[in-house]
Design a protein around this motif. Structure first.
Motif, PDB file in Angstrom:
ATOM      1  N   VAL A 161       0.851  -1.197   0.000  1.00 12.16           N
ATOM      2  CA  VAL A 161       0.000   0.000   0.000  1.00 12.16           C
ATOM      3  C   VAL A 161       0.886   1.247   0.000  1.00 12.16           C
ATOM      4  CG1 VAL A 161      -1.950  -1.125   1.134  1.00 12.16           C
ATOM      5  CG2 VAL A 161      -0.157  -0.100   2.529  1.00 12.16           C
ATOM      6  N   PRO A 162       0.382   2.354  -0.553  1.00 16.35           N
ATOM      7  CA  PRO A 162       1.217   3.560  -0.647  1.00 16.35           C
ATOM      8  C   PRO A 162       1.395   4.308   0.669  1.00 16.35           C
ATOM      9  CG  PRO A 162      -0.949   3.965  -1.579  1.00 16.35           C
ATOM     10  CD  PRO A 162      -0.894   2.507  -1.267  1.00 16.35           C
ATOM     11  N   LYS A 163       0.462   4.112   1.616  1.00 10.78           N
ATOM     12  CA  LYS A 163       0.540   4.826   2.888  1.00 10.78           C
ATOM     13  C   LYS A 163       0.523   3.840   4.047  1.00 10.78           C
ATOM     14  CE  LYS A 163      -1.751   9.082   1.326  1.00 10.78           C
ATOM     15  NZ  LYS A 163      -2.892  10.017   1.563  1.00 10.78           N
ATOM     16  N   GLN A 164       1.195   4.200   5.124  1.00 10.10           N
ATOM     17  CA  GLN A 164       1.196   3.350   6.314  1.00 10.10           C
ATOM     18  C   GLN A 164      -0.181   3.401   6.961  1.00 10.10           C
ATOM     19  OE1 GLN A 164       4.330   4.249   9.071  1.00 10.10           O
ATOM     20  NE2 GLN A 164       3.700   2.726  10.571  1.00 10.10           N
ATOM     21  N   PRO A 165      -0.825   2.254   7.143  1.00  8.55           N
ATOM     22  CA  PRO A 165      -2.157   2.248   7.768  1.00  8.55           C
ATOM     23  C   PRO A 165      -2.095   2.848   9.173  1.00  8.55           C
ATOM     24  CG  PRO A 165      -1.655   0.120   6.775  1.00  8.55           C
ATOM     25  CD  PRO A 165      -0.385   0.906   6.764  1.00  8.55           C
ATOM     26  N   LYS A 166      -3.097   3.602   9.496  1.00  7.37           N
ATOM     27  CA  LYS A 166      -3.135   4.281  10.793  1.00  7.37           C
ATOM     28  C   LYS A 166      -3.141   3.260  11.930  1.00  7.37           C
ATOM     29  CE  LYS A 166      -5.700   7.829  13.332  1.00  7.37           C
ATOM     30  NZ  LYS A 166      -6.889   8.725  13.329  1.00  7.37           N
ATOM     31  N   GLY A 167      -2.270   3.506  12.914  1.00 12.92           N
ATOM     32  CA  GLY A 167      -2.234   2.655  14.091  1.00 12.92           C
ATOM     33  C   GLY A 167      -1.494   1.344  13.916  1.00 12.92           C
ATOM     34  N   VAL A 168      -0.877   1.130  12.750  1.00  8.43           N
ATOM     35  CA  VAL A 168      -0.131  -0.106  12.502  1.00  8.43           C
ATOM     36  C   VAL A 168       1.362   0.200  12.585  1.00  8.43           C
ATOM     37  CG1 VAL A 168       0.330  -1.979  10.876  1.00  8.43           C
ATOM     38  CG2 VAL A 168      -1.968  -0.983  11.014  1.00  8.43           C
ATOM     39  N   PRO A 169       2.084  -0.406  13.539  1.00 11.11           N
ATOM     40  CA  PRO A 169       3.504  -0.107  13.705  1.00 11.11           C
ATOM     41  C   PRO A 169       4.364  -0.577  12.528  1.00 11.11           C
ATOM     42  CG  PRO A 169       2.596  -1.167  15.667  1.00 11.11           C
ATOM     43  CD  PRO A 169       1.596  -1.323  14.573  1.00 11.11           C
ATOM     44  N   LEU A 170       5.532   0.030  12.418  1.00 12.80           N
ATOM     45  CA  LEU A 170       6.502  -0.340  11.399  1.00 12.80           C
ATOM     46  C   LEU A 170       7.337  -1.513  11.901  1.00 12.80           C
ATOM     47  CD1 LEU A 170       7.768   0.607   8.642  1.00 12.80           C
ATOM     48  CD2 LEU A 170       9.425   1.872  10.026  1.00 12.80           C
ATOM     49  N   LEU A 171       7.597  -2.466  11.024  1.00 11.03           N
ATOM     50  CA  LEU A 171       8.476  -3.584  11.340  1.00 11.03           C
ATOM     51  C   LEU A 171       9.817  -3.337  10.663  1.00 11.03           C
ATOM     52  CD1 LEU A 171       9.319  -6.390  12.301  1.00 11.03           C
ATOM     53  CD2 LEU A 171       8.073  -7.374  10.356  1.00 11.03           C
ATOM     54  N   ALA A 172      10.854  -3.193  11.468  1.00 13.72           N
ATOM     55  CA  ALA A 172      12.206  -2.973  10.937  1.00 13.72           C
ATOM     56  C   ALA A 172      13.016  -4.245  11.143  1.00 13.72           C
ATOM     57  CB  ALA A 172      12.862  -1.800  11.646  1.00 13.72           C
ATOM     58  N   MET A 173      13.340  -4.920  10.053  1.00 16.61           N
ATOM     59  CA  MET A 173      14.119  -6.161  10.120  1.00 16.61           C
ATOM     60  C   MET A 173      15.584  -5.834   9.879  1.00 16.61           C
ATOM     61  SD  MET A 173      11.928  -8.755  10.587  1.00 16.61           S
ATOM     62  CE  MET A 173      12.607 -10.232   9.839  1.00 16.61           C
ATOM     63  N   GLU A 174      16.388  -6.010  10.892  1.00 14.23           N
ATOM     64  CA  GLU A 174      17.827  -5.741  10.801  1.00 14.23           C
ATOM     65  C   GLU A 174      18.592  -7.023  11.104  1.00 14.23           C
ATOM     66  OE1 GLU A 174      18.541  -2.499  13.466  1.00 14.23           O
ATOM     67  OE2 GLU A 174      17.430  -1.066  12.230  1.00 14.23           O
ATOM     68  N   VAL A 175      18.364  -8.030  10.280  1.00 14.10           N
ATOM     69  CA  VAL A 175      18.876  -9.371  10.577  1.00 14.10           C
ATOM     70  C   VAL A 175      19.787  -9.919   9.474  1.00 14.10           C
ATOM     71  CG1 VAL A 175      16.903  -9.976  12.032  1.00 14.10           C
ATOM     72  CG2 VAL A 175      16.789 -10.387   9.570  1.00 14.10           C
ATOM     73  N   LYS A 176      20.205  -9.069   8.547  1.00 19.60           N
ATOM     74  CA  LYS A 176      20.991  -9.561   7.415  1.00 19.60           C
ATOM     75  C   LYS A 176      22.254 -10.296   7.841  1.00 19.60           C
ATOM     76  CE  LYS A 176      19.384  -6.374   3.848  1.00 19.60           C
ATOM     77  NZ  LYS A 176      19.767  -5.330   2.867  1.00 19.60           N
ATOM     78  N   ARG A 177      22.894  -9.812   8.888  1.00 18.74           N
ATOM     79  CA  ARG A 177      24.141 -10.431   9.335  1.00 18.74           C
ATOM     80  C   ARG A 177      23.936 -11.288  10.583  1.00 18.74           C
ATOM     81  NH1 ARG A 177      28.367  -5.305   8.666  1.00 18.74           N
ATOM     82  NH2 ARG A 177      28.008  -4.974   6.428  1.00 18.74           N
ATOM     83  N   SER A 178      22.697 -11.534  10.903  1.00 20.49           N
ATOM     84  CA  SER A 178      22.393 -12.290  12.116  1.00 20.49           C
ATOM     85  C   SER A 178      22.352 -13.789  11.844  1.00 20.49           C
ATOM     86  CB  SER A 178      21.039 -11.840  12.686  1.00 20.49           C
ATOM     87  OG  SER A 178      20.611 -12.705  13.702  1.00 20.49           O
ATOM     88  N   ALA A 179      22.905 -14.568  12.786  1.00 23.04           N
ATOM     89  CA  ALA A 179      22.823 -16.026  12.668  1.00 23.04           C
ATOM     90  C   ALA A 179      21.372 -16.491  12.740  1.00 23.04           C
ATOM     91  CB  ALA A 179      23.639 -16.681  13.776  1.00 23.04           C
ATOM     92  N   SER A 180      20.515 -15.673  13.362  1.00 26.72           N
ATOM     93  CA  SER A 180      19.094 -16.024  13.474  1.00 26.72           C
ATOM     94  C   SER A 180      18.442 -16.149  12.115  1.00 26.72           C
ATOM     95  CB  SER A 180      18.354 -14.971  14.308  1.00 26.72           C
ATOM     96  OG  SER A 180      18.777 -14.981  15.644  1.00 26.72           O
ATOM     97  N   LEU A 181      18.877 -15.309  11.163  1.00 25.62           N
ATOM     98  CA  LEU A 181      18.282 -15.358   9.828  1.00 25.62           C
ATOM     99  C   LEU A 181      18.593 -16.689   9.169  1.00 25.62           C
ATOM    100  CD1 LEU A 181      16.739 -13.930   7.570  1.00 25.62           C
ATOM    101  CD2 LEU A 181      18.915 -12.976   6.783  1.00 25.62           C
ATOM    102  N   ARG A 182      19.816 -17.144   9.304  1.00 26.58           N
ATOM    103  CA  ARG A 182      20.198 -18.434   8.706  1.00 26.58           C
ATOM    104  C   ARG A 182      19.501 -19.591   9.418  1.00 26.58           C
ATOM    105  NH1 ARG A 182      25.097 -15.709   9.100  1.00 26.58           N
ATOM    106  NH2 ARG A 182      25.736 -16.958  10.911  1.00 26.58           N
ATOM    107  N   HIS A 183      19.345 -19.466  10.712  1.00 30.08           N
ATOM    108  CA  HIS A 183      18.781 -20.573  11.491  1.00 30.08           C
ATOM    109  C   HIS A 183      17.256 -20.639  11.400  1.00 30.08           C
ATOM    110  CE1 HIS A 183      18.706 -23.618  14.606  1.00 30.08           C
ATOM    111  NE2 HIS A 183      17.785 -22.935  15.257  1.00 30.08           N
ATOM    112  N   PHE A 184      16.600 -19.490  11.525  1.00 27.34           N
ATOM    113  CA  PHE A 184      15.134 -19.466  11.591  1.00 27.34           C
ATOM    114  C   PHE A 184      14.466 -19.088  10.265  1.00 27.34           C
ATOM    115  CE2 PHE A 184      16.469 -18.613  16.002  1.00 27.34           C
ATOM    116  CZ  PHE A 184      15.792 -19.624  16.647  1.00 27.34           C
TER     117      PHE A 184
END
Length: 236
Positions: A127-150
């Motif tokens: 969608v072009p706009k962030q829906p009201k009241g819906v939080p942003l999800l910031a995924m900062e896992v590119k270098r995380s072992a969690s990304l490979r594992h999960f």
């Protein structure tokens, strides 16, 4: 006496065949039971036309020949926003499309738009706009072992589980859910406040601990409930 009985049975069979043929013709070949309307219910974001077009059920089709399962498959494939679909016959001239749409729990930024994520961590719409009241999800896992594992899907579900566990007052103030690893989920609230939540495990205990901590340390800016039995607050 046998001949009249045989004639009577033959007449019965002939009449049954005639009625059977008439019934088939009435259901499939006549103008009596054709689809005259396709109605839509349960839609909120999608328009009725979008749902009808995706179902691909033409007006004028014999009602009994409509393949409901195939229509449901087309809707699922063409409209990922739909979570549940029920195609029903509404005799004598209608088809009903009863749908339930996915709800965004979080959104992710992508190329100036927002990708909606539902309560199962499924990305289902842009969608072009962030829906009201819906939080942003910031995924900062590119270098995380969690990304490979999960994998990213599991980590998205973890973030959604955290968002679902929040006390209502905290959920209202949550602007961003930041995921750095499976065990490192942080909430960014209004007023520059942050909450280190940890993993999505023990959500109910963490929510209870956070509520008590915020009442006890009203001026604090940073809260840590990653270990719910030993919460901590800092900053003012």
């Amino acid at each position: 006496s046998r001949h009249p009985r045989r004639r009577a049975l033959s007449l019965v069979f002939a009449l049954a065949a005639l009625l059977g043929g008439f019934g088939v013709w009435a259901l499939y070949g006549s103008n009596w039971l054709l689809v005259e309307r396709v109605s839509v219910s349960g839609n909120e974001v999608l328009t009725e036309k979008q749902v009808r077009d995706a179902a691909g059920i033409p007006v004028g089709t014999p009602l009994l020949s409509v393949d409901r399962t195939a229509a449901e498959r087309r809707l699922k494939a063409r409209l990922p926003r739909l979570d549940n679909i029920d195609v029903v016959r509404a005799w004598p001239h209608g088809i009903g499309l009863k749908v339930i749409e996915r709800k965004p729990e979080l959104v992710m930024k992508r190329d100036g738009n927002f990708v909606e994520v539902d309560d199962e961590g499924v990305r289902f719409a842009v969608v072009p706009k962030q829906p009201k009241g819906v939080p942003l999800l910031a995924m900062e896992v590119k270098r995380s072992a969690s990304l490979r594992h999960f994998g990213s899907a599991r980590l998205r579900r973890e973030a959604v589980d955290v968002a679902d566990s929040l006390p209502e007052s905290v959920a209202r103030d949550t602007r961003t859910v930041r995921v750095r690893s499976y065990d490192s989920v942080t909430l960014e609230l209004t007023g520059g406040r942050t909450v280190l939540w940890g993993s999505g495990e023990q959500g109910a205990a963490k929510a209870k601990s956070l509520t008590a901590l915020m009442k006890a340390a009203k001026g604090a800016e940073h809260f840590d409930v990653s270990v719910p039995s030993a919460p901590a607050a800092s900053g003012s």
